[in-house]
Structures are given as C-alpha cells and as structure tokens.
Motif scaffolding. Sequence first.
Motif, PDB file in Angstrom:
ATOM      1  N   ALA A 533       0.885  -1.170  -0.004  1.00 49.58           N
ATOM      2  CA  ALA A 533       0.065  -0.139  -0.097  1.00 49.58           C
ATOM      3  C   ALA A 533       1.053   1.196   0.129  1.00 49.58           C
ATOM      4  O   ALA A 533       2.021   1.132  -0.158  1.00 49.58           O
ATOM      5  CB  ALA A 533      -0.813  -0.102   1.120  1.00 49.58           C
ATOM      6  N   VAL A 534       0.107   2.575   0.090  1.00 52.03           N
ATOM      7  CA  VAL A 534       1.102   3.678   0.134  1.00 52.03           C
ATOM      8  C   VAL A 534       0.738   4.282   1.314  1.00 52.03           C
ATOM      9  O   VAL A 534      -0.328   4.223   2.222  1.00 52.03           O
ATOM     10  CB  VAL A 534       0.478   4.517  -1.208  1.00 52.03           C
ATOM     11  N   VAL A 535       1.838   5.537   1.665  1.00 50.44           N
ATOM     12  CA  VAL A 535       1.668   6.104   2.861  1.00 50.44           C
ATOM     13  C   VAL A 535       1.927   7.591   2.495  1.00 50.44           C
ATOM     14  O   VAL A 535       2.617   8.004   1.541  1.00 50.44           O
ATOM     15  CB  VAL A 535       2.687   5.844   3.949  1.00 50.44           C
ATOM     16  N   CYS A 536       1.028   8.705   3.102  1.00 50.39           N
ATOM     17  CA  CYS A 536       1.233   9.853   2.636  1.00 50.39           C
ATOM     18  C   CYS A 536       2.556  10.449   3.485  1.00 50.39           C
ATOM     19  O   CYS A 536       2.779   9.957   4.339  1.00 50.39           O
ATOM     20  CB  CYS A 536       0.073  10.782   2.911  1.00 50.39           C
ATOM     21  N   SER A 537       2.813  11.687   3.033  1.00 50.11           N
ATOM     22  CA  SER A 537       4.064  12.207   3.597  1.00 50.11           C
ATOM     23  C   SER A 537       4.149  12.662   5.141  1.00 50.11           C
ATOM     24  O   SER A 537       4.937  12.585   5.798  1.00 50.11           O
ATOM     25  CB  SER A 537       4.469  13.605   2.819  1.00 50.11           C
ATOM     26  N   LEU A 538       2.765  13.198   5.466  1.00 47.55           N
ATOM     27  CA  LEU A 538       2.610  13.378   6.773  1.00 47.55           C
ATOM     28  C   LEU A 538       2.648  12.057   7.749  1.00 47.55           C
ATOM     29  O   LEU A 538       3.275  12.139   8.782  1.00 47.55           O
ATOM     30  CB  LEU A 538       1.356  14.377   7.295  1.00 47.55           C
TER      31      LEU A 538
END
Length: 554
Positions: A533-538
């Motif tokens: 999956a992906v993770v946002c920068s914050l």
Amino acid sequence: MSTEPRLAEAAEPEPAQRAAPGTDQAVKETLEDYTLRFAPRSYRRWTPMVVATTALGGIAYMADFSIGAGIGLAHGTGNALLAIAVAAVVIFVTGFPLAYYGARYNIDLDLITRGSGFGYFGSVLTSVIFASFTFIFFALEGSIMAQGLKLGLGLPLWLGYLVSTLMVIPLVIYGMTALSKLQVWTTPVWLLLMVGPLVYLVATDPGTVDRFLAYAGTDGDGGIDTASVLLGAGVCLSLIAQIGEQIDYLRFMPPKTEANKRSWWTAVVMAGPGWVVLGALKQAIGVFLAVYVIAEVGASAAPEPIQQFKGAFDAMMPSWLVVPLAVVLVVISQIKINVTNAYSGSLAWTNSFTRVTRRYPGRMVFVLVNLGFALALMEADMFSFLNSILGFYSNCAIAWVVTVATDIGINKYVLKLSPHAPEFRRGMLYAVNPVGVVAFVAASGLSIAMYFHALGDTLQPYSPVAAAVIAFVLTPLMAVVTKGRYYLRRTDDGIAEPLLDEDGNPSAVAYECHVCRQRFERPDVAACRTHDAVVCSLCLSTDKVGDHVLPAAV
C-alpha cells in the motif's frame, strides 16, 4: 517483512480530498491549506493572477518605509538609494529559482530546502531561521500599527501591541481560502493611500525632490561611501527571506501548460522575485518621506511611517481627515502582512516540530507560539533598535537563501549533482546533507563574526557580502567533494506511476494512504515498507517507529 515494496495500484483522482470519518483532527487540519504537504492539483483552483495578487498583498507592510528612512537618515540619500538597489538585485536573482520551484512543484520553501542540499532534518535549521523572520517582522509591523493607534485613538503602546497581535488570529485560522479574499479586496485601497501622497508632494512642491536628493545624513557628507552602502544593503537584505512567504502563496499556482504559460510566468516573476521591485520603491519612498518630515516637523518622528504619512496627508487634505486616513493606511497594511507572517510562521514552526518529535499538534498551536514571540519583542520596544536586529538577522537569512538558490541553479542545472525534481519525503532523503548544511553554517557563522567586529572594524560592513559569497562558493564545492551522494537515500519510492505528467507538472493521480485513509496525489505519497500500500508524507513524518519508512537503497 518485505524490505522492497511492491507496486501500489493507483486510484482515480477525486475532485477534492476529504477527511475520512474518524480521522485524527490534526491530520484533517492539514487539508485546509496543506500544511507541511505538497499542494494537490484538486485544491489549486485559482488563476495565476489571483495567486499573484494574493502573494503581492502580503508585502503591504510598512517596515520598508522605516528601513529606508533609517538608512537614509544615517547615511544620506545617495548611499541609501544605492544600498536599496544592491539589495534588490541580490534578492531578485536569488529569489527567482526558489519561486520557480515553489510554483512549478507546488511545495513551500521548507520542502524545497530539504531536497536542495540540507536533508530531511538538516532543514530544521532553516525552518527556525524563517520562523524567526516571521515573528521579527510581525513585531515590527505590530509596533507600527500600535504607533498609529496611539496617534489616532490615544491607545497606550502596550495595549496597541496586544490589539495588533490578537486581531489577526481569526483571519489566520482559515489559511489560503480567507487570505486570497482579504488580499485581493484590500490591495487597491492600500495602493491608493500609499502612492497618492507621494504623487501630490512631487507635483505641487518640486523642491521636495531637490531636498531629498541633497540630503547628506547624520553619518556622512553627502558623498558615496562603500561602507555606508554595504551597511545599508545589509539591513535591506534582512528581507531576503520574504521569498519564503511569497512561495507560501505561489505553491498554489495551477499547472503550467502551453495555454497558460504566459500568464503563469508573469505571475511567478511578479509575485516571486518581483516583490522586491515594489519593496525597493517603498524603501526609497521611506527615505523621501523621512526627509520631507525632517523639513516640516523634525527628525525625531521621521522613521515612523505613521508620522511620515501624517506629514504627507497634512499637505493635501483637510486636517480633520489626516489622522483617520493615516491610521487606516497603517491598519490595512498591518493586517495584510501580519496575517501572512502569522500564517507562514506557523507553517515553519509546525514543520520543525513535526520532524523532530514525529508529532503533529495542529498548526494553530504554532500560530499562538509565533504571536507570543512577536508580542514579547514589541513589548521590549524592538522598534528603537530595528536596524541592529535586521543587520544581524540578515547574515543568517542571506546564507540560507543563497545556499538553496545556488543548489538549484548550479548543482541541479549546471553540475547535475543535485536531483532535478525536488524531494521532501521521509525515507527518500538522508537525515543531513553536508552540502547545504556546511555551506550555510560556514557562511552564517563567519558573517555573524564579521558583523560583531570579531575580524576587525574594517571588515564589519562586509558581513552580508561574506554571507552571500561563502554560501555561493561552498555549495557547489561541497556537492563536488561529496559527489552528490547525500541528496537521495533512495531513488525509487516503490510506485511505478511517474511523479510528473507529460507536461512536467506534478502528477494528479490519486492514492489512498493506508494509515489515515485519505486520498493524496502522487508526489505526496510513497510505498509502505510493511504493506502492499502507500503512505502519505505526513503519516511518514509522524511514524514514530519507522514501520512505514522505506529502507535505504542497497
């Protein structure tokens, strides 16, 4: 546990990014003005000219009149005008690459700095420098407004300081949405009140121009003196960090396309480095009005903008209208710039705090922190030693801005040792990049030593020159010495979708962050270390144990 993430599948872009039910309130807050984040295309719905007008509205501050007056009174008109011109050229040249990167890639100056020589934690240094800029100039503008309230309403200065601080809080809460409306609607009134008196005085009394050009200052004989020019330029160069506030608006520029490229470039140049053209004119007007006030009233009131414009209004309108109009001008100017100072300062403090502690407490906490510092400076009467504060501060600001501008202009485009596209995400950058950190520390440290006479009285006026030259030389030198190896911790973020679209703009393809369950555009996400999956920068920034942070590339 897999150390190399598999391809994350893209989702269709949404027209707007909405907070998911149950999402932490602090994370939701970042979606108003994308605090700490890349500003997504779905949010950037303003035209280039609206963004430019909003950005230029933030330079309505009255400090330029005080700065110009202070330099002119000390060194004379000739030296002051040369100092203003020298500083303006330096600010324009260094501001151009920063403004372009902010507008093209839709990130603020802190995120630009991370990938332009400083590293993920290294840019905390410059975030503090920028936050200091915002509360120093907030205090300066608040002091000027308090002087106006004292003249117009009889408020004691301490109460005027408090009023000027508290009145901006409601406006800052709403970020870019409210600020764009405020700046667009107040700019025409501000321009009329500022330019009108100058035009009237020159048209009706040409002798004011002769007195202005002949003024010798208290420390000179009317001739041109290199030391005086450089000392004055050093004070003006304290404003070099203003480009950071311009970029806080320019990051909301729409994508650059073939259809809008003319208006896009016009807006970027005008509201980016072009702010200094208006700033330099205001400083020169400050010298003019100060000389006029000296002739009409006396020297004691000349550095105060409220007294400068009161004197000018006295010559062109009924006495009953003079003070109210002067107060209106000061109040409008103070609100226009100090909402920007409070807003930009809160972003800088939040950036630093979140990276160091891996906690995001919400931007409003740091609005109050920034205002607290500013109020303390006002109550300490910083206006009386303004030039000393700005002369010292300028050394740090010059070292920072010149380092980043040189990294973009030389290291990225000439030496090609710095990655062309900016990078700001945790895991993709080294913690500290010696290229920018060494150049900045050396340039600011040596120039500050010169400023405080540690290398002798002769070299003291040259401290701003030293800051700029050392930063300009050391930045590419360090890139060559390190062979550019400390820019990127890894080059692959685990997502196959390109960061940029076919026009070179940041991709608008949206992904859902599996941590906060919100959707973010391609440049603001990276693959997760432990999930497909992906993770946002914050969420990467606030990951306390590093479960989601990609490992260093082998």
